[in-house]
Design a protein around this motif. Structure first.
Motif, PDB file in Angstrom:
ATOM      1  N   PHE A   1       0.870  -1.247   0.110  1.00  0.00           N
ATOM      2  CA  PHE A   1      -0.106  -0.057   0.050  1.00  0.00           C
ATOM      3  C   PHE A   1       0.842   1.187  -0.130  1.00  0.00           C
ATOM      4  CE2 PHE A   1      -3.089  -2.763   2.186  1.00  0.00           C
ATOM      5  CZ  PHE A   1      -4.309  -2.655   1.427  1.00  0.00           C
TER       6      PHE A   1
ATOM      7  N   THR B   1     -10.366  -5.464   8.071  1.00  0.00           N
ATOM      8  CA  THR B   1     -10.861  -4.228   7.702  1.00  0.00           C
ATOM      9  C   THR B   1     -12.382  -3.986   8.322  1.00  0.00           C
ATOM     10  OG1 THR B   1     -12.135  -5.268   5.676  1.00  0.00           O
ATOM     11  CG2 THR B   1      -9.482  -4.934   5.637  1.00  0.00           C
TER      12      THR B   1
ATOM     13  N   ALA C   1      -5.967  -5.904  -5.602  1.00  0.00           N
ATOM     14  CA  ALA C   1      -6.381  -4.606  -5.083  1.00  0.00           C
ATOM     15  C   ALA C   1      -5.546  -3.450  -6.036  1.00  0.00           C
ATOM     16  CB  ALA C   1      -5.879  -4.222  -3.645  1.00  0.00           C
TER      17      ALA C   1
ATOM     18  N   GLU D   1     -10.258   1.898   1.616  1.00  0.00           N
ATOM     19  CA  GLU D   1      -9.631   1.689   0.583  1.00  0.00           C
ATOM     20  C   GLU D   1      -9.926   2.830  -0.631  1.00  0.00           C
ATOM     21  OE1 GLU D   1      -7.640  -0.235   1.143  1.00  0.00           O
ATOM     22  OE2 GLU D   1      -8.495  -1.860   2.240  1.00  0.00           O
TER      23      GLU D   1
ATOM     24  N   ASN E   1      -6.650   4.525   0.787  1.00  0.00           N
ATOM     25  CA  ASN E   1      -5.449   3.794   0.235  1.00  0.00           C
ATOM     26  C   ASN E   1      -5.247   3.451  -1.142  1.00  0.00           C
ATOM     27  OD1 ASN E   1      -5.484   3.490   3.282  1.00  0.00           O
ATOM     28  ND2 ASN E   1      -6.520   1.427   3.290  1.00  0.00           N
TER      29      ASN E   1
END
Length: 383
Positions: free
Chosen positions: A36, A155, A200, A221, A224
């Protein structure tokens, strides 16, 4: 200076050098890969953990944020020693981590039945306890991948980030929906949508180019993965569950066995805070990112009750599908017993986390007392 004084000073110098050498040998900095970019719930959690880890003791992390390995590269990268440790997403490798992915696939149970304050806090506890204390088959698979598992994260609840709205059950029909979990893909397909599997790191491009209409993912996200730019609608409360298929601190097995007992013990002791910090960050960021999305003109939609009821019915009947798939596709043994253990753990962790889900230190203490304190640095993955 006399000869005797010179000799005494030399001996003292050698003693100091030996002490410094010994300290240097015990001190260890692990290369840690996380796929990330900086500034997100996960990377901030690792930074907060590393600050505590390095404050006392002789082990710390040098964190590489989306610079050494991306999310899909990290599991083989840790296995092969390109990183000493990393943030491992087990769902990207369904066969290699099939035993751990069993409780991960069942996460939608955390948002049906008995209410819970945080599905993420629940599932981080479930997966961590299941893998570390109840699942020798999970440990065998991690060893086969040359890794040591030191806890999961959870999460915030999964929502739908979309380029077209989902306001009703009928709106799901024909949608192309990205899913990281098979169970959530089946949920989408049960309403006439099409499941799309993507790492992702590829979601932004897929949404911007119309490859997918929605991605089922946690709200943080948005930040992110920079998905604020490509999201026009957010539908809350569905599919629910949490993504907990994360080895938040997986260590290369060879590195682990070469560490001093004190450094292994330090990692085990502090790993509970690592799990808690990122999990709470996700919960906090979900609220703030949804508020930010509203301010950017992204429409936030509450899933209608009919869709929520249909989702709960799907989750309950999908347990038999999960059992069948993990038995037939991945060859897991004793799946009925394993599923019963996981269901019991989900109920247990709903109760344990309800009052501490938003407090990193309090949540870490619960994780530590219930899981990590029961693991020995002398024995864990040392055979």
């Amino acid at each position: 200076m006399t000869h005797t004084t010179k000799f005494t000073s030399k001996i003292a110098g050698l003693g100091l050098a030996a002490m410094l050498c010994a300290t240097g040998l015990s001190a260890q900095t692990l290369k840690y890969a996380i796929g990330f970019p900086p500034g997100g719930a996960a990377t901030d959690g690792v930074a907060q953990f590393n600050e505590k880890l390095s404050a006392e003791g002789d082990v710390s992390l040098k964190v590489f944020e989306l610079s050494l390995l991306n999310l899909k590269e990290t599991p083989p990268g840790v296995r092969d020693g390109l990183a000493d440790a990393g943030y491992i997403i087990t769902a990207y490798y369904p066969a290699e981590f099939s035993e751990t992915n069993l409780p991960v696939e069942m996460s939608m149970l955390a948002t049906v039945g008995t209410p819970t304050a945080s599905s993420g806090a629940v599932m981080a506890g479930v997966v961590s306890e299941y893998v570390m204390l109840h699942c020798p088959d999970c440990q065998t698979q991690f060893k086969r991948e040359n890794q040591v598992f030191l806890g999961a994260i959870g999460t915030s609840e999964y929502v739908n980030l979309c380029t077209t709205p989902i306001r009703s059950v009928e709106d799901l029909k024909g949608k192309k929906m990205r899913s990281a979990l098979s169970a959530m893909g089946r949920w989408a397909e049960s309403f006439g949508a099409t499941k799309v599997s993507l790492p992702a790191n590829d979601i932004y491009e897929a949404m911007s180019q119309g490859v997918v209409d929605c991605t089922m993912i946690s709200a943080p996200e948005l930040g992110n993965l920079q998905l604020f730019d490509v999201t026009k609608y957010i539908t809350l409360n569905v599919p629910g569950g949490s993504f907990s298929g994360v080895g938040a601190l997986n260590v290369n097995l060879d590195v682990w066995r070469d560490m001093s007992p004190e450094n292994r013990a330090r990692l085990i002791s502090m790993a509970s805070f690592n799990s808690a910090a990122t999990t709470v960050n996700y919960s906090d960021a979900a609220f703030s990112d949804i508020e930010k999305a509203k301010g950017m003109g992204i429409e936030v939609i509450e899933a209608p009750q009919a869709l929520r009821d249909a989702t709960e019915a799907f989750v309950k009947q999908d347990i038999e599908v999960i059992k069948s798939n993990f038995t037939n596709d991945y060859g897991l043994k004793n799946v009925d017993e394993k599923v019963e253990t996981i269901i019991a753990l989900i109920e247990k962790w709903k109760g344990l986390t309800n009052d501490v889900y938003d407090d990193k230190d309090a949540l870490a203490k619960v994780y530590h007392d219930e899981i990590f304190a029961k693991v020995s640095a002398d024995n864990y993955n040392m055979d």
